[in-house]
Design a protein around this motif. Structure first.
Motif, PDB file in Angstrom:
ATOM      1  N   ASP A 225      61.784  15.853  69.042  1.00  0.00           N
ATOM      2  CA  ASP A 225      61.109  16.797  68.152  1.00  0.00           C
ATOM      3  C   ASP A 225      61.965  18.034  67.929  1.00  0.00           C
ATOM      4  OD1 ASP A 225      58.983  15.130  67.909  1.00  0.00           O
ATOM      5  OD2 ASP A 225      57.711  16.194  69.366  1.00  0.00           O
ATOM      6  N   ASP A 226      62.677  18.487  68.983  1.00  0.00           N
ATOM      7  CA  ASP A 226      63.495  19.693  68.869  1.00  0.00           C
ATOM      8  C   ASP A 226      64.646  19.510  67.899  1.00  0.00           C
ATOM      9  OD1 ASP A 226      61.908  21.099  70.577  1.00  0.00           O
ATOM     10  OD2 ASP A 226      63.140  20.731  72.358  1.00  0.00           O
ATOM     11  N   THR A 227      65.163  18.306  67.746  1.00  0.00           N
ATOM     12  CA  THR A 227      66.265  18.089  66.807  1.00  0.00           C
ATOM     13  C   THR A 227      65.782  17.538  65.467  1.00  0.00           C
ATOM     14  OG1 THR A 227      66.633  15.878  67.720  1.00  0.00           O
ATOM     15  CG2 THR A 227      67.936  17.714  68.637  1.00  0.00           C
ATOM     16  N   ALA A 228      64.704  16.744  65.475  1.00  0.00           N
ATOM     17  CA  ALA A 228      64.261  16.087  64.248  1.00  0.00           C
ATOM     18  C   ALA A 228      63.528  17.054  63.324  1.00  0.00           C
ATOM     19  CB  ALA A 228      63.370  14.900  64.580  1.00  0.00           C
ATOM     20  N   TYR A 229      62.674  17.884  63.873  1.00  0.00           N
ATOM     21  CA  TYR A 229      61.879  18.770  63.023  1.00  0.00           C
ATOM     22  C   TYR A 229      62.719  19.801  62.265  1.00  0.00           C
ATOM     23  CZ  TYR A 229      57.103  17.277  63.514  1.00  0.00           C
ATOM     24  OH  TYR A 229      55.931  16.582  63.390  1.00  0.00           O
ATOM     25  N   PRO A 230      63.701  20.458  62.890  1.00  0.00           N
ATOM     26  CA  PRO A 230      64.520  21.368  62.073  1.00  0.00           C
ATOM     27  C   PRO A 230      65.229  20.665  60.922  1.00  0.00           C
ATOM     28  CG  PRO A 230      64.813  21.872  64.374  1.00  0.00           C
ATOM     29  CD  PRO A 230      63.993  20.617  64.314  1.00  0.00           C
ATOM     30  N   LYS A 231      65.702  19.410  61.171  1.00  0.00           N
ATOM     31  CA  LYS A 231      66.354  18.664  60.087  1.00  0.00           C
ATOM     32  C   LYS A 231      65.361  18.363  58.970  1.00  0.00           C
ATOM     33  CE  LYS A 231      69.817  16.396  62.942  1.00  0.00           C
ATOM     34  NZ  LYS A 231      70.284  15.124  63.496  1.00  0.00           N
ATOM     35  N   MET A 232      64.147  17.918  59.342  1.00  0.00           N
ATOM     36  CA  MET A 232      63.140  17.581  58.332  1.00  0.00           C
ATOM     37  C   MET A 232      62.705  18.839  57.565  1.00  0.00           C
ATOM     38  SD  MET A 232      60.710  14.673  60.059  1.00  0.00           S
ATOM     39  CE  MET A 232      60.388  15.479  61.618  1.00  0.00           C
ATOM     40  N   ILE A 233      62.608  19.957  58.270  1.00  0.00           N
ATOM     41  CA  ILE A 233      62.214  21.213  57.608  1.00  0.00           C
ATOM     42  C   ILE A 233      63.280  21.649  56.616  1.00  0.00           C
ATOM     43  CG2 ILE A 233      61.863  23.682  58.013  1.00  0.00           C
ATOM     44  CD1 ILE A 233      60.370  22.889  60.590  1.00  0.00           C
ATOM     45  N   MET A 234      64.553  21.564  57.030  1.00  0.00           N
ATOM     46  CA  MET A 234      65.643  21.959  56.122  1.00  0.00           C
ATOM     47  C   MET A 234      65.697  21.037  54.907  1.00  0.00           C
ATOM     48  SD  MET A 234      66.983  24.644  57.134  1.00  0.00           S
ATOM     49  CE  MET A 234      67.825  25.617  58.314  1.00  0.00           C
ATOM     50  N   GLU A 235      65.466  19.739  55.102  1.00  0.00           N
ATOM     51  CA  GLU A 235      65.452  18.804  53.976  1.00  0.00           C
ATOM     52  C   GLU A 235      64.292  19.135  53.025  1.00  0.00           C
ATOM     53  OE1 GLU A 235      65.277  14.907  55.699  1.00  0.00           O
ATOM     54  OE2 GLU A 235      67.312  15.013  56.476  1.00  0.00           O
ATOM     55  N   ALA A 236      63.140  19.457  53.593  1.00  0.00           N
ATOM     56  CA  ALA A 236      61.977  19.776  52.762  1.00  0.00           C
ATOM     57  C   ALA A 236      62.222  21.052  51.960  1.00  0.00           C
ATOM     58  CB  ALA A 236      60.733  19.931  53.642  1.00  0.00           C
ATOM     59  N   ILE A 237      62.814  22.068  52.576  1.00  0.00           N
ATOM     60  CA  ILE A 237      63.084  23.325  51.866  1.00  0.00           C
ATOM     61  C   ILE A 237      64.115  23.095  50.770  1.00  0.00           C
ATOM     62  CG2 ILE A 237      64.096  25.620  52.127  1.00  0.00           C
ATOM     63  CD1 ILE A 237      62.665  25.808  54.805  1.00  0.00           C
TER      64      ILE A 237
ATOM     65  N   ALA B 115      64.563  20.273  49.146  1.00  0.00           N
ATOM     66  CA  ALA B 115      63.916  19.506  48.079  1.00  0.00           C
ATOM     67  C   ALA B 115      62.942  20.375  47.286  1.00  0.00           C
ATOM     68  CB  ALA B 115      63.191  18.306  48.677  1.00  0.00           C
ATOM     69  N   LEU B 116      62.216  21.243  47.975  1.00  0.00           N
ATOM     70  CA  LEU B 116      61.214  22.066  47.295  1.00  0.00           C
ATOM     71  C   LEU B 116      61.792  23.351  46.725  1.00  0.00           C
ATOM     72  CD1 LEU B 116      58.318  21.665  49.882  1.00  0.00           C
ATOM     73  CD2 LEU B 116      58.538  20.520  47.676  1.00  0.00           C
ATOM     74  N   GLY B 117      62.938  23.752  47.192  1.00  0.00           N
ATOM     75  CA  GLY B 117      63.546  24.997  46.708  1.00  0.00           C
ATOM     76  C   GLY B 117      62.846  26.212  47.254  1.00  0.00           C
ATOM     77  N   GLY B 118      62.399  26.142  48.482  1.00  0.00           N
ATOM     78  CA  GLY B 118      61.668  27.262  49.076  1.00  0.00           C
ATOM     79  C   GLY B 118      60.181  27.047  48.885  1.00  0.00           C
ATOM     80  N   ALA B 119      59.440  27.037  49.992  1.00  0.00           N
ATOM     81  CA  ALA B 119      58.010  26.771  49.891  1.00  0.00           C
ATOM     82  C   ALA B 119      57.288  27.384  51.076  1.00  0.00           C
ATOM     83  CB  ALA B 119      57.761  25.266  49.847  1.00  0.00           C
ATOM     84  N   ASP B 120      55.957  27.347  51.021  1.00  0.00           N
ATOM     85  CA  ASP B 120      55.167  27.866  52.136  1.00  0.00           C
ATOM     86  C   ASP B 120      55.013  26.790  53.213  1.00  0.00           C
ATOM     87  OD1 ASP B 120      53.523  26.220  50.694  1.00  0.00           O
ATOM     88  OD2 ASP B 120      51.782  27.531  50.761  1.00  0.00           O
ATOM     89  N   ARG B 121      54.352  27.162  54.298  1.00  0.00           N
ATOM     90  CA  ARG B 121      54.254  26.288  55.463  1.00  0.00           C
ATOM     91  C   ARG B 121      53.496  25.008  55.135  1.00  0.00           C
ATOM     92  NH1 ARG B 121      50.421  27.345  60.266  1.00  0.00           N
ATOM     93  NH2 ARG B 121      49.632  28.700  58.674  1.00  0.00           N
ATOM     94  N   LEU B 122      52.423  25.104  54.387  1.00  0.00           N
ATOM     95  CA  LEU B 122      51.617  23.930  54.058  1.00  0.00           C
ATOM     96  C   LEU B 122      52.393  22.953  53.181  1.00  0.00           C
ATOM     97  CD1 LEU B 122      48.846  22.594  54.305  1.00  0.00           C
ATOM     98  CD2 LEU B 122      48.149  23.834  52.262  1.00  0.00           C
TER      99      LEU B 122
END
Length: 174
Positions: free
Chosen positions: A8-20, A22-29
Motif C-alpha cells: 500500500d505504501d508504494t502502490a497508492y502514491p503511484k495510483m494517486i499520481m496517475e489519477a492526478i 489523468a484528471l489534471g488536478g482534482a479533489d480527494r473524492l
C-alpha cells in the motif's frame, strides 16, 4: 516477505499520481473514484488510505493542495494567476539596475525665485515686455466717425444714471 501495508505504501502514491495526471488536478473524492474505477483489487478502507496518502504527499511536497484540489508542483494549476484582492491593483514597478543612479524626484511646491534681480530684468527685456495686467483702455474714436454722420456737440455724459431734470425757475415780471 512483504506485507500488505508495504504494498500500500508504494502502490497508492503511484495510483494517486496517475489519477492526478489523468484528471489534471482534482479533489480527494475524484481521485478516489478514479483509482476505484481503474483498479479492481482494493482494500475496504480504500477511501481512508487515499486520504492518508494524499496527506503524506502534500506534507512531503510532492503534491500541492490549492482550493481543495490536489495537483503536481510546477503544473498548470500552480501557474494559475492569484486571485486579485479588492481595490485597484498597484502599479507595476520597473526593474532598477543596481549600479544606476535614481533620478532625483521633482521638488514639491513652487520653484524658488531667482537670486539676481538684474538677471531677471535682462531676461525679460530680451524676451520683450509682457502685456500690462488688467483690461486695456478703450481706443479713442476719431472725431468725424460717428455712425449717423452727425457731429456730437455738448458735454460728454458721465457714468451712471443721469440726474432728474429740474424745472426751470420762472422769473416774475414786476
Amino acid at each position: 516477505m512483504s506485507s500488505a501495508s508495504d504494498e500500500d505504501d508504494t502502490a497508492y502514491p503511484k495510483m494517486i499520481m496517475e489519477a492526478i495526471s489523468a484528471l489534471g488536478g482534482a479533489d480527494r473524492l475524484a481521485i478516489s473514484n478514479h483509482i476505484d474505477f481503474n483498479n479492481s483489487d482494493l482494500p475496504r478502507d480504500h477511501v481512508a488510505l487515499v486520504a492518508l496518502h494524499l496527506y503524506r504527499l502534500t506534507e512531503s511536497g510532492e503534491l500541492l493542495l490549492v482550493d481543495e484540489k490536489y495537483s503536481k508542483p510546477g503544473g498548470s494549476q500552480s501557474q494559475a494567476p492569484a486571485k486579485r484582492g479588492r481595490g485597484r491593483p498597484p502599479k507595476p514597478k520597473s526593474d532598477v539596475v543596481t549600479g544606476a543612479e535614481l533620478p532625483s524626484p521633482r521638488p514639491r511646491g513652487r520653484p524658488p525665485k531667482a537670486k539676481d534681480p538684474l538677471a531677471t530684468a535682462v531676461a525679460k527685456a530680451a524676451a520683450g515686455f509682457p502685456r500690462a495686467r488688467g483690461r486695456p483702455p478703450k481706443a479713442e474714436k476719431a472725431a468725424g466717425s460717428t455712425p449717423s454722420g452727425a457731429v456730437v456737440i455738448g458735454v460728454k455724459r458721465g457714468r451712471g444714471r443721469p440726474p432728474k431734470a429740474k424745472p426751470a425757475l420762472v422769473a416774475e415780471a414786476v
